[in-house]
Enzyme design. Sequence first.
Site, PDB file in Angstrom:
ATOM      1  N   CYS A 108       1.050 -23.973  26.924  1.00 44.29           N
ATOM      2  CA  CYS A 108      -0.310 -23.489  26.753  1.00 44.29           C
ATOM      3  C   CYS A 108      -0.182 -22.070  26.205  1.00 44.29           C
ATOM      4  O   CYS A 108       0.799 -21.380  26.505  1.00 44.29           O
ATOM      5  CB  CYS A 108      -1.051 -23.512  28.080  1.00 44.29           C
ATOM      6  SG  CYS A 108      -2.815 -23.394  27.875  1.00 44.29           S
TER       7      CYS A 108
ATOM      8  N   CYS B 175       5.363 -24.897  16.635  1.00 45.54           N
ATOM      9  CA  CYS B 175       6.273 -24.680  17.756  1.00 45.54           C
ATOM     10  C   CYS B 175       7.678 -24.367  17.261  1.00 45.54           C
ATOM     11  O   CYS B 175       8.056 -24.758  16.160  1.00 45.54           O
ATOM     12  CB  CYS B 175       6.337 -25.929  18.634  1.00 45.54           C
ATOM     13  SG  CYS B 175       4.797 -26.315  19.468  1.00 45.54           S
TER      14      CYS B 175
ATOM     15  N   CYS C 105      -3.212 -27.342  26.084  1.00 44.07           N
ATOM     16  CA  CYS C 105      -4.377 -26.652  25.524  1.00 44.07           C
ATOM     17  C   CYS C 105      -4.413 -26.903  24.017  1.00 44.07           C
ATOM     18  O   CYS C 105      -3.385 -27.089  23.387  1.00 44.07           O
ATOM     19  CB  CYS C 105      -4.365 -25.164  25.854  1.00 44.07           C
ATOM     20  SG  CYS C 105      -3.281 -24.123  24.885  1.00 44.07           S
TER      21      CYS C 105
END
Length: 165
Positions: free
Chosen positions: A13, A97, A89
């Site tokens: 998140c 990422c 989220c």
Amino acid sequence: MNTVPHYNVLFLCTGNSARSIMAEAILNHKAKGAFTAYSAGSHPVVRPRPEALRQIESAGMPTAGLRSKSWDEFAEPGAPKLDFVFTVCDNAAREVCPYWPGQPMTAHWGIPDPAAAKGTPEEIARAYGDAFVVLDRRIGLFLSLPLSTLDQLVIKREVDNIGHS
């Protein structure tokens, strides 16, 4: 000798202050050693939200060792090999990422942010409780999957489906 598989799971998140922290605590509490859960954020806050820690404690789960941390820790040499990475989220799900060692399976389990809740202390506590219940249910479904007997495509479909439950 038949060894039981062990899986490492990372919950992401953006701030790593509430949802991902609660997910880490829930999975580590329920996993009975078959899983190790971690949490991290792309832009971690200084410390977990006290409301999230209270929610975890009220469920009878330990909070010792829970801390907000950067997802970069899990992309460094020597980081645990990840088997699963779940975003909880929507912001983190849209971000690029890092490369995760081990090429983990990923899924998005979006949950409304309890830290954004407004209102009375009771209404805010309810938002944290609601997020916790959803995470607890999804993690329970995840733990019920017979991972060692399913092929990767079936596992991917199932972890994606859990995010819609």
